[in-house]
Design an enzyme around this catalytic site. Sequence first.
Site, PDB file in Angstrom:
ATOM      1  N   THR A  19      -3.594   0.972   2.171  1.00 44.60           N
ATOM      2  CA  THR A  19      -4.622   0.797   3.195  1.00 44.60           C
ATOM      3  C   THR A  19      -5.635   1.929   3.213  1.00 44.60           C
ATOM      4  OG1 THR A  19      -3.099  -0.464   4.592  1.00 44.60           O
ATOM      5  CG2 THR A  19      -4.981   0.509   5.685  1.00 44.60           C
ATOM      6  N   ASP A  69      -1.224  -2.956  -3.847  1.00 44.06           N
ATOM      7  CA  ASP A  69      -0.648  -2.948  -2.517  1.00 44.06           C
ATOM      8  C   ASP A  69       0.769  -2.420  -2.662  1.00 44.06           C
ATOM      9  OD1 ASP A  69       1.107  -4.307  -0.337  1.00 44.06           O
ATOM     10  OD2 ASP A  69      -0.941  -4.546   0.407  1.00 44.06           O
ATOM     11  N   SER A  70       1.209  -1.600  -1.725  1.00 46.64           N
ATOM     12  CA  SER A  70       2.521  -0.967  -1.892  1.00 46.64           C
ATOM     13  C   SER A  70       3.666  -1.971  -1.876  1.00 46.64           C
ATOM     14  CB  SER A  70       2.746   0.101  -0.819  1.00 46.64           C
ATOM     15  OG  SER A  70       3.007  -0.464   0.441  1.00 46.64           O
TER      16      SER A  70
END
Length: 344
Positions: A13, A57-58
């Site tokens: 993010t 994205d993690s």
Amino acid sequence: MKPRILIVYTGGTIGMTEDLATGALVPFSFDHLMRNVPKIGRLGYALDHVEIDPPIDSSNMNPAHWAQVAKMIADAYDDFDGFVVLHGTDTMAYTASALSFMLRGLAKPVILTGSQLPIGEIREDGTENLITALQIAAARTGDGAPMVQEVAISFGRHLWRGNRAMKVSSTNFGAFASYNYPPLADMDLHIVYRERLLARPAAGTALAPLYAMDDAVAVAFLYPGITEAALRPQLLAPGAKAVVLRTFGAGNAPTETWFTDLVAEAVGAGKVVVNVTQCPAGGVEEKRYATGDALAKAGVVSGCDMTCEAAIAKLMHLFGQGLSATEVAAAMTRPLAGELTVGE
């Protein structure tokens, strides 16, 4: 001399921007971060960066990515004073745990941080988190040594040991906590370090990275009413070398014959079964209750006060080094990087 800091950008993010067509947040570039945080230049640091290409994205983070990040740090280790890893919050604790085991002999700061809201939004936490992480990576003791010499998570108002932390909120700006080890530093008007809690490697320690991870690890979560039909496929999953068993309270589990027999069957099949409590605070005390003692007698290994994230990463790391099940079981009760409290 300017502190030399390498920023490793994985995504998350903190570096995302809004896709105007869909309204969804998508990974953006490191240049976006630099344009939106001009205050970084006022720190006076010599900064460089590397990126996972493409940023992810993690939720998509995996052991191959952990090895990639560890190698980026190891390859640049001699050229930089500290490292800041920008990472999504959802799996940050897993990555911090993995890096703490992979970067054997670490004597410089590796600080993971991220944000709940993207940098560039009117009200966001990424700017402060990034600047604070950079300051921590650059901090020195009175004799000029790195203040932090381990993998840590800097988020909100606290610095946590990476393999002791867990994400505890999906909305709070203080998204991480460590219930079994105090914060390494508190960030308010000043950054105040608790030096007695910081890891201090032995003199002359050299970085000796170990990149191999074996992902043949499963997790089984106990709950009232769980049946043999539901648990058997988890404990005896084909190809799984280890199972993290999430138990009740101080490491307790059912004492019904089918359960203890099933656990013993899994251990007998050569799997390492590690007992980790579902409680965020405290740890496994196998001898405290008969229910926990039954697991120990069945051959289950105590996870002591490790987080589930640390237990998973540690098992992957140990099996990745080619150790036998017996060797892994023994090593799980010994701290490798401050991930558990001896005697818990």
